[in-house]
Design a protein around this motif. Structure first.
Motif, PDB file in Angstrom:
ATOM      1  N   ALA A 295      28.413  57.601 -12.753  1.00  0.00           N
ATOM      2  CA  ALA A 295      28.035  57.953 -11.625  1.00  0.00           C
ATOM      3  C   ALA A 295      29.347  57.945 -10.636  1.00  0.00           C
ATOM      4  O   ALA A 295      29.391  58.868 -10.001  1.00  0.00           O
ATOM      5  CB  ALA A 295      27.065  57.080 -10.745  1.00  0.00           C
ATOM      6  N   LEU A 296      30.114  57.095 -10.794  1.00  0.00           N
ATOM      7  CA  LEU A 296      31.258  57.162 -10.000  1.00  0.00           C
ATOM      8  C   LEU A 296      32.417  58.332 -10.183  1.00  0.00           C
ATOM      9  O   LEU A 296      32.900  58.715  -9.539  1.00  0.00           O
ATOM     10  CB  LEU A 296      32.401  55.747 -10.155  1.00  0.00           C
ATOM     11  N   VAL A 297      32.546  58.701 -11.417  1.00  0.00           N
ATOM     12  CA  VAL A 297      33.427  59.691 -11.944  1.00  0.00           C
ATOM     13  C   VAL A 297      32.663  61.104 -11.482  1.00  0.00           C
ATOM     14  O   VAL A 297      33.393  61.956 -10.583  1.00  0.00           O
ATOM     15  CB  VAL A 297      33.301  59.841 -13.363  1.00  0.00           C
TER      16      VAL A 297
ATOM     17  N   ALA B 193      22.667  62.781  -9.865  1.00  0.00           N
ATOM     18  CA  ALA B 193      21.934  64.012  -9.538  1.00  0.00           C
ATOM     19  C   ALA B 193      22.570  64.814  -8.541  1.00  0.00           C
ATOM     20  O   ALA B 193      22.945  66.053  -8.311  1.00  0.00           O
ATOM     21  CB  ALA B 193      20.399  64.002  -9.590  1.00  0.00           C
ATOM     22  N   LEU B 194      22.817  63.890  -7.423  1.00  0.00           N
ATOM     23  CA  LEU B 194      22.974  64.600  -5.954  1.00  0.00           C
ATOM     24  C   LEU B 194      24.597  65.137  -6.217  1.00  0.00           C
ATOM     25  O   LEU B 194      24.856  66.233  -5.693  1.00  0.00           O
ATOM     26  CB  LEU B 194      22.939  63.517  -4.998  1.00  0.00           C
ATOM     27  N   PHE B 195      25.620  64.281  -6.362  1.00  0.00           N
ATOM     28  CA  PHE B 195      26.813  64.866  -6.652  1.00  0.00           C
ATOM     29  C   PHE B 195      27.139  65.740  -7.648  1.00  0.00           C
ATOM     30  O   PHE B 195      27.966  66.490  -7.709  1.00  0.00           O
ATOM     31  CB  PHE B 195      27.896  63.329  -6.589  1.00  0.00           C
ATOM     32  N   GLY B 196      26.356  65.677  -8.727  1.00  0.00           N
ATOM     33  CA  GLY B 196      26.418  66.708  -9.610  1.00  0.00           C
ATOM     34  C   GLY B 196      25.856  68.103  -9.368  1.00  0.00           C
ATOM     35  O   GLY B 196      26.741  69.145  -9.345  1.00  0.00           O
TER      36      GLY B 196
ATOM     37  N   GLY C 273      29.463  71.261 -17.552  1.00  0.00           N
ATOM     38  CA  GLY C 273      29.911  72.087 -16.447  1.00  0.00           C
ATOM     39  C   GLY C 273      31.470  71.387 -16.233  1.00  0.00           C
ATOM     40  O   GLY C 273      32.424  72.170 -16.086  1.00  0.00           O
ATOM     41  N   TYR C 274      31.721  70.213 -16.459  1.00  0.00           N
ATOM     42  CA  TYR C 274      32.989  69.439 -16.164  1.00  0.00           C
ATOM     43  C   TYR C 274      33.861  69.932 -17.397  1.00  0.00           C
ATOM     44  O   TYR C 274      35.175  70.083 -17.229  1.00  0.00           O
ATOM     45  CB  TYR C 274      32.900  68.038 -16.294  1.00  0.00           C
ATOM     46  N   SER C 275      33.189  70.079 -18.778  1.00  0.00           N
ATOM     47  CA  SER C 275      34.178  70.514 -19.865  1.00  0.00           C
ATOM     48  C   SER C 275      34.660  71.916 -19.549  1.00  0.00           C
ATOM     49  O   SER C 275      35.725  72.104 -19.823  1.00  0.00           O
ATOM     50  CB  SER C 275      33.432  70.466 -21.044  1.00  0.00           C
ATOM     51  N   LYS C 276      33.806  72.716 -18.796  1.00  0.00           N
ATOM     52  CA  LYS C 276      33.982  74.153 -18.642  1.00  0.00           C
ATOM     53  C   LYS C 276      35.221  74.167 -17.317  1.00  0.00           C
ATOM     54  O   LYS C 276      36.022  75.052 -17.532  1.00  0.00           O
ATOM     55  CB  LYS C 276      32.982  74.921 -18.277  1.00  0.00           C
ATOM     56  N   TYR C 277      34.980  73.634 -16.425  1.00  0.00           N
ATOM     57  CA  TYR C 277      35.729  73.732 -15.319  1.00  0.00           C
ATOM     58  C   TYR C 277      36.939  72.823 -15.072  1.00  0.00           C
ATOM     59  O   TYR C 277      38.109  72.859 -14.370  1.00  0.00           O
ATOM     60  CB  TYR C 277      34.958  73.734 -13.955  1.00  0.00           C
ATOM     61  N   LEU C 278      36.813  71.627 -16.070  1.00  0.00           N
ATOM     62  CA  LEU C 278      38.134  70.561 -15.869  1.00  0.00           C
ATOM     63  C   LEU C 278      38.301  70.478 -17.382  1.00  0.00           C
ATOM     64  O   LEU C 278      38.153  69.354 -17.901  1.00  0.00           O
ATOM     65  CB  LEU C 278      37.486  69.539 -15.100  1.00  0.00           C
TER      66      LEU C 278
ATOM     67  N   VAL D  74      34.475  59.576 -19.847  1.00  0.00           N
ATOM     68  CA  VAL D  74      32.988  59.211 -19.421  1.00  0.00           C
ATOM     69  C   VAL D  74      32.079  59.864 -20.249  1.00  0.00           C
ATOM     70  O   VAL D  74      31.183  59.189 -20.684  1.00  0.00           O
ATOM     71  CB  VAL D  74      32.801  59.862 -17.985  1.00  0.00           C
ATOM     72  N   LYS D  75      32.567  61.022 -21.120  1.00  0.00           N
ATOM     73  CA  LYS D  75      31.667  61.572 -22.011  1.00  0.00           C
ATOM     74  C   LYS D  75      31.464  60.540 -23.357  1.00  0.00           C
ATOM     75  O   LYS D  75      30.236  60.242 -23.712  1.00  0.00           O
ATOM     76  CB  LYS D  75      32.214  62.987 -22.577  1.00  0.00           C
ATOM     77  N   LEU D  76      32.486  60.072 -23.644  1.00  0.00           N
ATOM     78  CA  LEU D  76      32.334  59.001 -24.565  1.00  0.00           C
ATOM     79  C   LEU D  76      31.639  57.959 -24.095  1.00  0.00           C
ATOM     80  O   LEU D  76      30.903  57.253 -25.116  1.00  0.00           O
ATOM     81  CB  LEU D  76      33.838  58.574 -25.195  1.00  0.00           C
ATOM     82  N   CYS D  77      31.711  57.360 -23.137  1.00  0.00           N
ATOM     83  CA  CYS D  77      31.075  56.224 -22.561  1.00  0.00           C
ATOM     84  C   CYS D  77      29.636  56.390 -22.443  1.00  0.00           C
ATOM     85  O   CYS D  77      28.763  55.789 -22.945  1.00  0.00           O
ATOM     86  CB  CYS D  77      31.357  55.786 -21.202  1.00  0.00           C
ATOM     87  N   ILE D  78      29.198  57.744 -21.971  1.00  0.00           N
ATOM     88  CA  ILE D  78      27.648  58.075 -22.230  1.00  0.00           C
ATOM     89  C   ILE D  78      27.186  57.996 -23.593  1.00  0.00           C
ATOM     90  O   ILE D  78      26.112  57.648 -23.686  1.00  0.00           O
ATOM     91  CB  ILE D  78      27.518  59.427 -21.335  1.00  0.00           C
TER      92      ILE D  78
END
Length: 457
Positions: free
Chosen positions: A207-209, A301-304, A319-324, A333-337
């Protein structure tokens, strides 16, 4: 004890209290596990905090990745109202379950089915729990199999194709043998408090990321390709949040939210092991877990949504993998999830194994051999499903839409209407009736749209 708790009419399944209502009310704060006092001297119980972590781990899984997409199809206010409604209904259905446990002196979902409708009720509840939990665990392992190799490859430079650590099937077998099976083998669900607390902090980190990266991606969205930026949208309206929005995808909003708050198969096992157990204390555990889950769900959800708006992916991290691309924090964070999703699997093992035990070995004493064999069989089943059934999420989408709805809404409402001796116009019985009708409507609604979507495709 027998005199206090009353007796059961075998034919009707009704609770016949043998004490005045004042004494029954006074017993609300007593644990139905008083007969296990000797056991509690050896195992004092799980703390309030660890119980909250365990319940949150049962609540939160991969569903958190899809809620921003749900907000894009319902609007900020529409999403907020729907998510709050589902969270309150989930908390109320747990309240009914705990009330029935106090009245009947049982501490399992399966035995509530037995009290309400005899042996068929017990078999239906146990079967529903087994199907739902096997489906959930298999779906989680399928996510690990498909997403973990891609997450690892993002950290690597060069061509490592063919390496064992980039093979999803190999990684899945190693994870099931080395992590899932040992954790699921633990005799008490409370022992998972440490792994559940780790999973909670992974979700908070996620959520922080999402909050931080909202300002790292400009709007209108741009794609970085060979050091050149390509704007994929010129419409300034694409960068305006919508308070309410309805489309054909909005139909999936409530089912997605309902499944995101499913924890009812784990509530009673956690209650059994709670330190100083009482209905009030367990309800506080439930309310705290649901409130924290609601907060993390809503923030992510809000910040996404405010990052991608209408271009948000059905799985947020794509989306983050595509634009960043190759952003270290996003990759981490992907590994953490994925690890948090993985740690949910052993927790779901407990109610599934307990349901199997109660169906086939309810009159047998605890046996480590039986315990280990059932855990091993469950582990093998979910592993084989995740490896060899590529469309398992679609298959269990239908099953999950029906079983999850039954466990959250239908069974608690139906059992309370059957077992409670209150007047039908009492607030609790009216609430149970609303819960029952909501579950039936939601289940049929979800199934109809899923089947319609299949036919359309």
């Amino acid at each position: 004890m027998e005199a206090f708790w009353g007796s059961i009419n075998a034919e009707q399944g009704w609770l016949v209290s043998s004490q005045p209502s004042e004494e029954v009310a006074a017993a609300e704060e007593l644990s139905p596990l008083l007969s296990n006092e000797l056991h509690r001297q050896v195992f004092p119980g799980v703390s309030f905090g660890f119980s909250v972590f365990n319940l949150m781990n049962a609540i939160m899984g991969s569903g958190i990745l899809g809620l921003a997409y749900v907000m894009a199809n319902t609007g900020i206010l529409g999403f907020s109202l729907l998510l709050l409604m589902v969270a309150l209904l989930g908390s109320y259905s747990v309240h009914l379950l705990l009330s029935m446990c106090i009245q009947t002196a049982v501490t399992s979902y399966e035995d509530l089915g037995l009290f309400a409708f005899g042996l068929p009720g017990k078999v239906v509840v146990a079967g529903t729990i087994i199907i739902q939990n096997i489906g959930a665990m298999s779906s989680y392992l399928l996510i690990i199999k498909t997403e973990l190799p891609a997450a690892i490859s993002e950290f690597l430079t060069g061509d490592y194709s063919g390496s064992w650590y980039l093979d999803g099937q190999t990684l899945l077998i190693i994870i099931c043998v080395g992590i899932v099976f040992p954790l699921a083998l633990l005799p008490k669900i409370g022992f998972l408090g440490y792994t559940s607390s780790l999973s909670f902090f992974f979700m908070v980190f996620f959520a922080l990321v999402i909050i931080i990266k909202k300002w790292a991606i400009p709007c209108p969205l741009t794609l970085n390709h060979t050091e050149e930026f390509f704007q994929i949208s010129n419409a300034t309206d694409d960068c305006k949040p919508k308070l309410f929005h309805f489309s054909k995808e909005s139909a999936y909003a409530i089912p997605t939210m309902a499944f995101s708050f499913l924890c009812h198969t784990s509530v009673l096992p956690i209650y059994c092991e709670l330190q100083s157990p009482s209905k009030k204390r367990m309800q506080n555990v439930t309310n705290t877990a649901i409130a924290l889950s609601f907060l993390i769900y809503f923030i992510s959800a809000l910040f996404g949504y405010l990052t991608f708006y209408d271009k948000v992916e059905s799985e947020l991290l794509r989306g983050y993998s595509k634009y960043l691309p190759h952003d270290v924090i996003v990759m981490t964070v992907k590994l953490c999830i994925l690890f948090a999703v993985l740690l949910t699997v052993p927790l779901i093992h407990f109610p599934a194994r307990k349901a199997l035990m109660m169906m086939f070995f309810s009159n047998f004493p605890f046996s480590w051999i039986r315990h280990s064999l059932i855990t091993l069989v469950l582990n093998i089943i979910i592993l084989l499903l995740a490896i060899y059934v590529p469309d398992i999420r679609n298959v269990f989408g239908v099953v999950g839409a029906s079983t999850s709805t039954c466990l959250i809404f239908v069974f608690p409402g139906l059992f309370y209407l059957k077992l409670s001796r209150e007047d039908f116009l009492s607030w609790k019985k009216l609430g149970a009736f609303v819960l029952l009708i909501s579950g039936i409507l939601l289940g049929n609604f979800s199934l109809a749209f899923i089947v319609f979507d299949w036919i359309k495709k």
